[in-house]
Design a protein around this motif. Structure first.
Motif, short mmCIF file in Angstrom:
data_model
loop_
_atom_site.label_atom_id
_atom_site.label_comp_id
_atom_site.label_asym_id
_atom_site.label_seq_id
_atom_site.Cartn_x
_atom_site.Cartn_y
_atom_site.Cartn_z
N GLY A 9 25.30 8.26 55.94
CA GLY A 9 24.34 8.88 56.84
C GLY A 9 23.80 7.82 57.76
O GLY A 9 24.04 6.64 57.59
N SER A 10 23.03 8.26 58.77
CA SER A 10 22.47 7.28 59.71
C SER A 10 21.42 6.45 58.98
O SER A 10 20.84 6.88 57.98
CB SER A 10 21.85 8.00 60.90
OG SER A 10 20.72 8.70 60.47
N ASP A 11 21.20 5.25 59.48
CA ASP A 11 20.25 4.36 58.81
C ASP A 11 19.17 3.93 59.81
O ASP A 11 19.42 3.08 60.67
CB ASP A 11 20.99 3.13 58.26
CG ASP A 11 20.08 2.28 57.38
OD1 ASP A 11 18.85 2.43 57.47
OD2 ASP A 11 20.62 1.47 56.61
N PRO A 12 17.95 4.50 59.68
CA PRO A 12 16.90 4.13 60.63
C PRO A 12 16.50 2.66 60.51
O PRO A 12 15.85 2.14 61.42
CB PRO A 12 15.74 5.06 60.25
CG PRO A 12 16.03 5.53 58.87
CD PRO A 12 17.52 5.50 58.70
N PHE A 13 16.89 2.02 59.41
CA PHE A 13 16.51 0.62 59.21
C PHE A 13 17.75 -0.29 59.19
O PHE A 13 17.72 -1.39 58.65
CB PHE A 13 15.69 0.49 57.91
CG PHE A 13 14.51 1.43 57.92
CD1 PHE A 13 13.48 1.26 58.81
CD2 PHE A 13 14.48 2.53 57.06
CE1 PHE A 13 12.41 2.15 58.86
CE2 PHE A 13 13.43 3.43 57.09
CZ PHE A 13 12.38 3.24 57.99
N PHE A 34 19.87 -4.11 49.73
CA PHE A 34 20.38 -3.08 48.81
C PHE A 34 21.32 -2.17 49.59
O PHE A 34 21.04 -1.77 50.72
CB PHE A 34 19.19 -2.28 48.26
CG PHE A 34 19.56 -1.33 47.17
CD1 PHE A 34 19.95 -1.79 45.93
CD2 PHE A 34 19.51 0.04 47.39
CE1 PHE A 34 20.29 -0.90 44.91
CE2 PHE A 34 19.83 0.93 46.38
CZ PHE A 34 20.22 0.46 45.13
N GLY A 35 22.44 -1.79 48.94
CA GLY A 35 23.49 -1.07 49.65
C GLY A 35 23.24 0.40 49.89
O GLY A 35 24.01 1.03 50.62
N ASP A 36 22.18 0.96 49.32
CA ASP A 36 21.98 2.41 49.45
C ASP A 36 20.50 2.73 49.67
O ASP A 36 19.85 3.37 48.85
CB ASP A 36 22.52 3.11 48.20
CG ASP A 36 22.84 4.57 48.47
OD1 ASP A 36 22.38 5.11 49.51
OD2 ASP A 36 23.55 5.18 47.65
#
Ligand code: SAM
Length: 187
Positions: A9-13, A34-36
């Motif tokens: 999913g998109s990652d805002p950070f 952290f990968g998730d």
């Protein structure tokens, strides 16, 4: 090396994740993001956690995800490296989360001894937890509080993995990062 599940999913950070990777290479430290992050945000939302404790801030990537996942939550996060503390505070401010995320500068032992019990959710991401870290976290979690513990595949994580399998004290499932990160409920 941590698994990177950001493609889910998109990652805002994502910019903080990438900054952390660059920083680690230059600084020669152990700041593996952290990968998730998305899973942490989802667990913060699903548990309805009002108080969240994080051990191992690095540059603030997962602190931001935990706070973002649950807009009602306050996050206390602990970091001993002064440069990580400075960069994390800047990133958390830039993300507009400073009012809900507090970065505590110091070692886990020092800071944990100053915190009020009653946390709903705790996330351990500072190398692998020691048995002492686990006892301190259990004392700070409320009954039925949730512990997410990363890096349990490392040698130092073995004792804690065994302790988390004690069903008189914890209900544990290896839910994240291919099982190297567990999710437990304090019984
Ligand atoms: C794997 S990184 C944390 C990554 C972060 N959660 C993220 O996803 O971006 C571990 C961090 O824990 C910090 N750390 C390790 N042991 C510590 C201790 N005993 N007390 C305080 N900070 C510690 C390190 O300085 C490092 O920044």
């Amino acid at each position: 090396m941590k698994a990177d599940n950001r493609q889910l999913g998109s990652d805002p950070f994502g910019a903080i994740y990438d900054q952390t990777d660059r920083h680690r290479r230059q600084h020669g430290c152990w700041a593996y993001p952290f990968g998730d992050g998305r899973a942490l945000g989802t667990l913060a939302a699903a548990t309805g956690a009002a108080r969240i404790l994080e051990l191992g801030t690095a540059l603030g990537y997962t602190s931001c995800w935990l706070a973002y996942g649950n807009p009602m939550a306050r996050v206390d996060t602990i970091e001993r490296d002064p440069e990580h503390v400075r960069l994390a505070r800047q990133n958390i401010a830039d993300a507009g989360l400073s009012d809900r995320v507090t970065v505590h500068a110091g070692s886990f032992d020092e800071v944990l001894a100053t915190l009020e019990p009653g946390y709903d959710l705790a996330f351990f991401d500072g190398y692998a937890p020691t048995p002492g870290d686990l006892d301190a976290l259990r004392a700070l979690l409320r009954p039925r509080g949730v512990l997410i513990a990363a890096n349990l595949d490392l040698d130092r994580g073995r004792t804690v993995r065994a302790a988390l399998a004690d069903e008189a004290r914890w209900l544990t499932a290896p839910l994240l990062e291919g099982g190297r990160t567990t999710v437990s409920v304090a019984i």
